[in-house]
Design an enzyme around this catalytic site. Structure first.
Site, PDB file in Angstrom:
ATOM      1  N   ASP A  30     -24.972 -29.271 -42.657  1.00 12.63           N
ATOM      2  CA  ASP A  30     -24.333 -29.529 -41.681  1.00 12.63           C
ATOM      3  C   ASP A  30     -25.110 -29.400 -40.075  1.00 12.63           C
ATOM      4  O   ASP A  30     -25.834 -28.583 -39.788  1.00 12.63           O
ATOM      5  CB  ASP A  30     -22.983 -28.688 -41.701  1.00 12.63           C
ATOM      6  CG  ASP A  30     -21.872 -29.278 -40.919  1.00 12.63           C
ATOM      7  OD1 ASP A  30     -21.804 -30.607 -40.597  1.00 12.63           O
ATOM      8  OD2 ASP A  30     -20.899 -28.707 -40.856  1.00 12.63           O
ATOM      9  N   HIS A  47     -29.685 -37.772 -39.045  1.00 11.48           N
ATOM     10  CA  HIS A  47     -29.548 -37.509 -40.468  1.00 11.48           C
ATOM     11  C   HIS A  47     -31.177 -37.817 -40.996  1.00 11.48           C
ATOM     12  O   HIS A  47     -31.685 -37.054 -41.968  1.00 11.48           O
ATOM     13  CB  HIS A  47     -28.806 -38.656 -41.218  1.00 11.48           C
ATOM     14  CG  HIS A  47     -27.407 -38.580 -40.980  1.00 11.48           C
ATOM     15  ND1 HIS A  47     -26.912 -37.480 -41.349  1.00 11.48           N
ATOM     16  CD2 HIS A  47     -26.349 -39.406 -40.568  1.00 11.48           C
ATOM     17  CE1 HIS A  47     -25.583 -37.587 -41.058  1.00 11.48           C
ATOM     18  NE2 HIS A  47     -25.354 -38.816 -40.379  1.00 11.48           N
ATOM     19  N   LEU A 141     -38.932 -26.350 -60.759  1.00  8.34           N
ATOM     20  CA  LEU A 141     -37.676 -26.160 -59.725  1.00  8.34           C
ATOM     21  C   LEU A 141     -36.729 -27.403 -59.823  1.00  8.34           C
ATOM     22  O   LEU A 141     -37.227 -28.471 -60.191  1.00  8.34           O
ATOM     23  CB  LEU A 141     -37.978 -26.075 -58.281  1.00  8.34           C
ATOM     24  CG  LEU A 141     -36.977 -25.884 -57.165  1.00  8.34           C
ATOM     25  CD1 LEU A 141     -37.207 -25.051 -55.960  1.00  8.34           C
ATOM     26  CD2 LEU A 141     -36.500 -27.058 -56.546  1.00  8.34           C
TER      27      LEU A 141
END
Ligand code: FPP
Length: 250
Positions: A30, A47, A141
């Site tokens: 956020d 972004h 991962l």
């Protein structure tokens, strides 16, 4: 009264002794918009900078031995944003999928999408499915990206499947245990969630992994997501290593 032996393995989600490195870290990324605003830039620039943070944090997670990183990239509520912002986010997703996929694959990253991503534009759905297929065998991962994800939708979906099985006679209502629900969530094949981080000073879960967070450690940090890099991530892991987890025991 006889005490029930509290073996670590019997604790919910513990999967054995508490690890000092979290197996599964989820992040609510956020603050991109505020980061851009502070600099007089359009939200899209926030972004874009946020996507750079993803790259840094993913690298730090791999180096630390985290098994799974789940990122909240687009919630089922994000459709309420202006069309231009949604289209900027889709553009970023296309760009990063194209630019990063082969490097991620070489690094042994498995890509998994959680959420109802099939409502996205057709070319993106195809890119996502190709990325999942290409990386399906990787095990260094798992990068789970939440796209059009909402936790309550995810739980309602599991409930609908179970109700259907009960109605069809293939499942008994009594057999609906937490494990049965767990197995029907998007995250069924991921390790238990150990650490959930939210950046930018907001202290809420915003419909993200509500079920999975039952025993997760929470970390709310003031840093805006584009300023959260490898060092901040390592700091979060240090914080996690100092926590004492009791899973309801003493
Ligand atoms: C929250 O910041 C962030 C998002 C809604 C999107 C997260 C996306 C990225 C980090 C980019 C990588 C993702 C894709 C899809 C390529 P906010 O916009 O709510 O920030 P604010 O609260 O400061 O306005």
């Amino acid at each position: 009264m006889t005490a029930i032996p509290a073996s670590a393995a019997s604790r919910p989600d513990s999967g054995g002794a508490s690890p000092s490195v979290p197996r599964h870290v989820a992040i609510i990324m956020d603050g991109n918009g505020r980061w851009a605003k502070k600099r007089g830039l359009p939200r899209a620039a926030g972004h874009k900078a946020g996507a750079e943070s993803v790259r840094k944090v993913l690298k730090a997670a791999g180096e630390a031995g985290v098994q799974c990183l789940t990122l909240y990239a687009f919630s089922s509520e994000n459709w309420r944003r202006p069309e231009t912002e949604i289209s900027d986010l889709m553009g970023l997703l296309r760009f990063y999928l194209k630019a990063e996929l082969s490097a991620l694959h070489k690094q042994g990253v498995r890509i998994k999408i959680i959420g109802d991503y099939k409502v996205f534009p057709e070319d993106i759905v195809k890119m996502l499915e190709d990325a999942m297929a290409l990386t399906a065998g990787n095990d260094r991962l798992t990068l789970a990206v939440a796209l059009n994800y909402g936790s309550r939708d995810e739980m309602a979906r599991a409930a609908r499947i179970l109700a259907g099985q009960v109605a069809a006679g293939s499942m008994k209502a009594d057999a609906i245990t937490p494990e049965a629900v767990d197995n029907l969530l998007y995250t069924a094949d991921l390790p238990p969630l150990d650490l959930l981080i939210r950046t930018s000073g907001e202290c809420r879960l915003s419909n993200f992994l509500l079920w999975q967070a039952a025993y997760a450690e929470m970390l709310f940090v003031d840093t805006l997501w584009p300023d959260f890099g490898g060092e901040a991530f390592r700091g979060a892991l240090d914080d996690f290593a100092r926590r004492e987890r009791r899973y309801g025991g003493l």
